[in-house]
Design a protein around this motif. Structure first.
Motif, PDB file in Angstrom:
ATOM      1  N   VAL A  83      22.649 -13.179   0.147  1.00 12.07           N
ATOM      2  CA  VAL A  83      23.518 -14.156  -0.479  1.00 12.07           C
ATOM      3  C   VAL A  83      23.632 -13.788  -1.956  1.00 12.07           C
ATOM      4  O   VAL A  83      22.725 -13.187  -2.529  1.00 12.07           O
ATOM      5  N   SER A  84      24.775 -14.131  -2.574  1.00 11.28           N
ATOM      6  CA  SER A  84      25.012 -13.805  -3.984  1.00 11.28           C
ATOM      7  C   SER A  84      25.212 -15.081  -4.798  1.00 11.28           C
ATOM      8  O   SER A  84      25.568 -16.140  -4.256  1.00 11.28           O
ATOM      9  N   HIS A  92      16.353  -7.636  -4.543  1.00 11.94           N
ATOM     10  CA  HIS A  92      17.637  -7.584  -5.247  1.00 11.94           C
ATOM     11  C   HIS A  92      17.617  -6.418  -6.225  1.00 11.94           C
ATOM     12  O   HIS A  92      16.550  -5.924  -6.626  1.00 11.94           O
ATOM     13  N   GLN A 128      23.080  -2.789  -3.497  1.00 12.38           N
ATOM     14  CA  GLN A 128      22.505  -3.297  -2.258  1.00 12.38           C
ATOM     15  C   GLN A 128      21.377  -2.387  -1.771  1.00 12.38           C
ATOM     16  O   GLN A 128      21.240  -1.247  -2.226  1.00 12.38           O
ATOM     17  N   PRO A 177      24.086  -9.050  -4.417  1.00  8.92           N
ATOM     18  CA  PRO A 177      23.398  -9.874  -3.411  1.00  8.92           C
ATOM     19  C   PRO A 177      21.872  -9.780  -3.498  1.00  8.92           C
ATOM     20  O   PRO A 177      21.323  -8.736  -3.845  1.00  8.92           O
ATOM     21  N   GLN A 185      18.891  -9.855  -0.976  1.00  7.72           N
ATOM     22  CA  GLN A 185      18.861  -9.580   0.458  1.00  7.72           C
ATOM     23  C   GLN A 185      17.475  -9.782   1.059  1.00  7.72           C
ATOM     24  O   GLN A 185      16.454  -9.517   0.411  1.00  7.72           O
TER      25      GLN A 185
END
Length: 508
Positions: A145-146, A175, A127, A86, A88
């Motif tokens: 979101v990925s 990220h 993360q 993800p 972030q």
């Protein structure tokens, strides 16, 4: 230690923001430690004011928030054949900075969760590491979101974070996926205070410039009324003071309109800002030149600057260019991207020129005072002594304030004292205005103002080719310079006045 240094570097990337609407235009991620980051903004935000008078209806402008509007991450097509970790968005209050990042077994601190930390079950690999705040478990705010396989863009869900605690808030896009090459972010975030879109650090400046505009209007009323009453008695120095007051009125008004529009729209009006900066720089330049010329005796004990005119103009022009560049970069450009060395490079020229101004001013003042005392021009000597005392007091206060400013900034590395930061620039405006008021009082237009002006009758003669350190040069002795037998009769001048009338100390 490395993680703390990394976080400190990230916070120092931007202690100033160009606007409360932050646009991201293909911003590239930069490697910092084991993470890849884009700084999204840092602003002081006040908590929403509660409606204590009427709980049935919300206040007209209740919200303090950070709103994310179509934040889109894009990657190159050649690197879209995999699902990513993800990307972030991390929003945290500066007091929670130590809650970002961690380390395994007391080792090197990292922002991204490593395999060792994941095995301990404290975070998910790939993360951002963070721990909830003790006071508010919902903070820091982290969401992301990925990329799915073959996706070239990923859109962050629309989100609006309500601010319930006053503080300095920071946003970073982070990220941890080393496979994401040439990743960029686009979109915008909107930061809002209860009173408008002005960042909390700048909000007091709107009211301050409104007050200063009123102060300049009062000074202008006093000065222009005197100017209109005694316009026949006005001499060149007073015209220069009139120009400084006019420039100051325009500068304060432009700064107020700049902040007012900024607060209303969230986007800083570039045109108004440039005009405000330019008027301010011209005012400061002219003010310094006026003080320097007064110190040399221009308009009071000498009609012109003689051979020093070109040097004075050159110094003023250089100061204007250095100050204009510095002010434009600080107020119009992206200050958040300016490194410490670049700031120092821009501040140093203005600081050095200011020191040169001060040395030249006091050297000239010393010579002028000596000359006035020698010629026993007591009225002018008295007014110059008052002027010298005012300048000396201003310099002493300035040095003291610079020391305080250095102390303030050195002890506020993360900008936690942002609510008081407005006092730093406001002080210089107040000091400049105070000194201008003193000059206006000393040389205000009046019926007897010509007593302070240069009189082309030989009694005020200064050598016109003097340097800053030598006011009188040897010259051939004329017959009028040779002492003669005292004569009880007053000698008449061409205009019918006696020499006794020229001796101000005997008449005043």
């Amino acid at each position: 230690m490395c993680g703390v240094s990394l976080l400190a570097f990230l916070l120092l990337l931007s202690l100033c923001a160009e606007a409360s609407v932050h646009d991201y235009r293909a911003e590239k991620f930069a490697a910092k430690g084991n993470a890849f980051v884009v700084h999204g903004g840092s602003e002081g935000i006040y908590a929403s004011a509660p409606n204590l008078t009427d709980t049935s209806s919300p206040p007209s402008n209740p919200d303090s928030f950070i709103r994310f509007e179509r934040i889109t991450f894009r990657r190159d097509k050649d690197f879209s054949n995999f699902s990513s970790w993800p990307i972030q968005a991390v929003v945290f209050e500066v007091e929670d900075r130590e809650r970002i990042g961690g380390s395994a077994y007391g080792g090197q601190r990292a922002v991204c969760c490593t395999g060792d930390l994941a095995k301990l079950g404290v975070c998910a690999e790939g993360q951002v590491i963070y721990r909830p705040s003790v006071e508010n478990p919902d903070w820091p705010q982290v969401f992301g979101v990925s990329f799915e396989i073959d996706d070239e863009e990923a859109v962050l869900p629309l989100n609006s974070i309500q601010i319930t605690k006053t503080g300095m808030y920071n946003l970073y896009f982070i990220h941890c996926d080393t496979r994401l090459k040439e990743l960029v972010v686009e979109g915008k975030t909107v930061w809002k205070n209860p009173s408008g879109y002005l960042p909390g650090r700048m909000a007091p400046m709107k009211a301050f410039y409104q007050f200063m505009s009123f102060a300049y209007v009062l000074l202008g009323i006093f000065w222009f009324s005197q100017y209109a009453r005694f316009w026949k008695e006005v001499f060149p120095l007073q015209n220069c003071i009139t120009l400084v007051i006019t420039l100051g009125m325009f500068e304060m008004a432009l700064w107020y309109f700049d902040y007012a529009e900024f607060s209303e729209t969230g986007i800083r009006p570039t045109g108004t800002t440039i005009w405000a900066v330019t008027f301010g720089t011209v005012k400061r330049t002219v003010a310094r030149l006026v003080i320097l010329m007064v110190s040399m005796g221009y308009g009071v004990v000498r009609p012109t600057l003689g051979g020093l005119t070109s040097k004075v103009v050159m110094l003023g022009g250089t100061f204007f260019l250095a100050s204009e560049v510095l002010e434009l970069v600080e107020n119009v450009g992206a200050v958040s991207d300016l490194s410490g060395k670049a700031k120092l490079f821009l501040v140093l020229p203005s600081a050095v020129l200011d020191v040169f101004f001060i040395l030249w001013i006091f050297t000239s003042l010393s010579a002028t005072l000596t000359k006035l005392q020698t010629r026993r021009m007591m009225i002018k000597l008295d007014i110059y002594r008052k002027f010298t005392n005012a300048l000396a007091a201003a310099v002493i206060v300035s040095v003291g304030w610079i020391c305080y400013e250095l102390y303030f900034k050195s002890n506020d590395v993360y900008n936690e004292q942002w609510q008081n930061a407005w006092i730093i620039p406001a002080f210089w405006q107040v000091l400049s205005y105070s000194l201008l008021c003193v000059i206006c009082i000393l040389w205000a237009p009046s019926q007897s103002a010509t007593r302070y002006a240069y009189r082309d009758d030989g009694s005020d003669e200064f050598d016109r080719d003097e340097t800053t350190l030598t006011l009188i040069k040897p010259s051939p002795i004329s017959s009028k310079d040779v002492p003669s037998v005292p004569d009880s009769r007053p000698v008449k001048t061409s205009n019918g006045n006696s020499n006794d009338d020229l001796e101000e100390d005997k008449r005043e």
